[in-house]
Design an enzyme around this catalytic site. Structure first.
Site, PDB file in Angstrom:
ATOM      1  CD  GLU A 122      35.172  39.104  41.908  1.00  0.00           C
ATOM      2  OE1 GLU A 122      35.538  40.405  42.247  1.00  0.00           O
ATOM      3  OE2 GLU A 122      35.722  38.408  41.445  1.00  0.00           O
ATOM      4  CB  CYS A 124      39.803  33.183  32.098  1.00  0.00           C
ATOM      5  SG  CYS A 124      38.756  32.834  30.911  1.00  0.00           S
TER       6      CYS A 124
HETATM    7  N1  SAH Z   1      36.672  25.326  37.447  1.00  0.00           N
HETATM    8  C1  SAH Z   1      36.179  25.599  36.353  1.00  0.00           C
HETATM    9  C2  SAH Z   1      35.816  26.793  35.683  1.00  0.00           C
HETATM   10  C3  SAH Z   1      36.355  28.216  36.238  1.00  0.00           C
HETATM   11  S1  SAH Z   1      37.903  28.716  35.368  1.00  0.00           S
HETATM   12  C4  SAH Z   1      37.632  25.067  35.078  1.00  0.00           C
HETATM   13  O1  SAH Z   1      38.528  24.970  35.736  1.00  0.00           O
HETATM   14  O2  SAH Z   1      37.401  25.035  34.171  1.00  0.00           O
HETATM   15  C5  SAH Z   1      37.381  29.118  33.827  1.00  0.00           C
HETATM   16  C6  SAH Z   1      38.818  28.860  33.032  1.00  0.00           C
HETATM   17  O3  SAH Z   1      39.556  30.004  33.348  1.00  0.00           O
HETATM   18  C7  SAH Z   1      39.323  27.690  32.986  1.00  0.00           C
HETATM   19  O4  SAH Z   1      39.660  26.986  31.735  1.00  0.00           O
HETATM   20  C8  SAH Z   1      40.868  27.960  33.905  1.00  0.00           C
HETATM   21  O5  SAH Z   1      41.515  27.209  33.696  1.00  0.00           O
HETATM   22  C9  SAH Z   1      41.053  29.357  32.928  1.00  0.00           C
HETATM   23  N2  SAH Z   1      41.969  30.216  34.016  1.00  0.00           N
HETATM   24  C10 SAH Z   1      42.282  30.322  35.335  1.00  0.00           C
HETATM   25  N3  SAH Z   1      43.091  31.160  35.615  1.00  0.00           N
HETATM   26  C11 SAH Z   1      43.377  31.643  34.474  1.00  0.00           C
HETATM   27  C12 SAH Z   1      44.367  32.854  34.207  1.00  0.00           C
HETATM   28  N4  SAH Z   1      44.948  33.384  35.021  1.00  0.00           N
HETATM   29  N5  SAH Z   1      44.353  33.144  32.944  1.00  0.00           N
HETATM   30  C13 SAH Z   1      43.533  32.655  31.788  1.00  0.00           C
HETATM   31  N6  SAH Z   1      42.787  31.585  31.955  1.00  0.00           N
HETATM   32  C14 SAH Z   1      42.534  31.315  33.503  1.00  0.00           C
END
Ligand code: SAH
Length: 363
Positions: free
Chosen positions: A104, A345
């Site tokens: 996605e 996110c």
């Molecule tokens: N693997 C990378 C990039 C993908 S996630 C990383 O961990 O940074 C992108 C961002 O969204 C990261 O900061 C992650 O921790 C956050 N994230 C993941 N799940 C989320 C959620 N349910 N709510 C808010 N942010 C979330």
């Protein structure tokens, strides 16, 4: 692409040196590489038939031997709230008899331009507790062409220039390091889309050795570090990767990154009610970041069906923010786009490949 007897050549993953090697290797003139690079990365061609500056027989040869298009759009959902578009793509490079893989990508429209959030892997093996992308694990890392393809496809689809790229979709970019580096070099190449490195953000859960390697590249990109807790213990309860890369080592790597590149780190902190959102948590976070030239992004945790994590209330979030501001930290609460289409996110997920493939006749 690269595997199997009849595998087609993945031209779009090649930089100009590799492309020159390819064309001279098949007995063509070196300047063909420049022409083809421009067709692929500036004019965003997905079919060799479009490459009208090439002789017809070469266009046909490329058509037979190479795979130019790497993604097939399966779906595009548009948010009624804010016009955010979430694309579902099938990866066209598929092992024979294997299930199709899906990724996605999200387009966000801002006043300052169009920003695309790309995936770096199909699935993810980092296992963060609050993230939908972790459910089902990793299928495979994406090729350079598949990362570029997300930006190219969306730019063609909306007929507009993309000015910003965030590598924050599904996957851990520093777990696909070599391809990430090439992606950054090619997407910011003036002979390609020429997206300024200052408009590119890479988000990592904290793969320490690769933060040091990335620092050596001295790119002008922004590195975002998914922090989510100010103590090793709380961080580990949310992020299994903290077992291998401990909080003090992650912070040291980020300091080294800033020292080397002069680019301030963005720390991301998802606020999860009852897990990391108390006043004490805010004070600890303040102490951890105090004096650093950085930016802190608070993200109210987004709902994920399989998980029961909840956002703190608005007044608790405001209090959390205030506590950090007291420590002189530059902090914002992120406005979430595309919540109604699960495009925010942590809401991007691996879809159930078999079901989609069957429904769409992709197998
Ligand atoms: N693997 C990378 C990039 C993908 S996630 C990383 O961990 O940074 C992108 C961002 O969204 C990261 O900061 C992650 O921790 C956050 N994230 C993941 N799940 C989320 C959620 N349910 N709510 C808010 N942010 C979330």
């Amino acid at each position: 692409m690269g595997q199997g007897e009849n595998a087609k050549v993945d031209l779009t993953s090649m930089n100009i040196e590799e492309l020159t090697g390819y064309f001279t290797g098949i007995g063509e003139k070196a300047f063909r590489a420049k022409q083809v690079y421009q067709w692929l990365h500036q004019k965003l061609a997905t079919d060799s038939g479009e490459m009208t500056s090439l002789p017809v027989d070469l266009r046909e040869r490329i058509g037979r031997q190479c795979q130019l298009d790497t993604l097939k759009q399966v779906e595009c959902q548009v948010s009624k709230q804010d016009g955010t578009r979430k694309y579902l793509f099938a990866l066209l490079n598929k092992e024979p008899n294997a299930a199709a893989y899906f990724i996605e990508s999200v387009l966000m429209k801002y006043k300052f331009g169009n920003s695309v959030c790309i995936s770096s892997q199909a699935g993810c093996r980092m296992g963060c507790k609050f993230c939908a992308s972790a459910i089902g694990g990793l299928s495979r890392s994406l090729h350079v062409s598949e990362m570029l393809g997300q930006v190219y496809h969306i730019s063609r689809d909306i007929g507009e220039r993309i000015s910003h790229v965030v590598v924050m979709g599904t996957g851990e970019p520093l777990d696909n390091y070599e391809n990430l580096i090439k992606f950054i070099e090619m997407i910011s190449d003036e002979k390609g889309l020429n997206i300024s490195q200052r408009n590119i953000t890479v988000s990592t859960c904290g793969i320490v050795p690769n933060i040091y390697r990335l620092a050596e590249k001295k790119f002008q990109i922004t590195l975002a570090l998914s922090l989510h807790a100010a103590s090793q213990e709380t961080r580990l309860s949310l992020m299994p990767v903290a077992q291998k890369y401990k909080l003090p080592d992650v912070m040291k790597a980020c300091d080294a990154y800033f020292a080397k590149t002069g680019r301030r780190i963005t720390y991301e902190y998802s606020l999860v009610h009852g897990q990391n959102d108390t006043k004490e948590d805010a004070a600890k976070l303040g102490a951890l970041l105090k004096g650093k030239n950085c930016h802190l992004n608070l993200i109210p945790v987004n709902p994920v069906r399989e998980r029961s994590y909840k956002q703190p209330g608005a007044s608790d979030m405001a209090a959390f923010k205030k506590e950090l501001e007291k420590n002189g930290i530059n902090v914002t609460i992120r406005r979430e786009l595309g919540r109604d289409i699960d495009g925010a996110c942590g809401q991007l997920r691996k879809r159930y490949s078999k079901a989609i493939s069957a429904a769409r006749g992709l197998d």
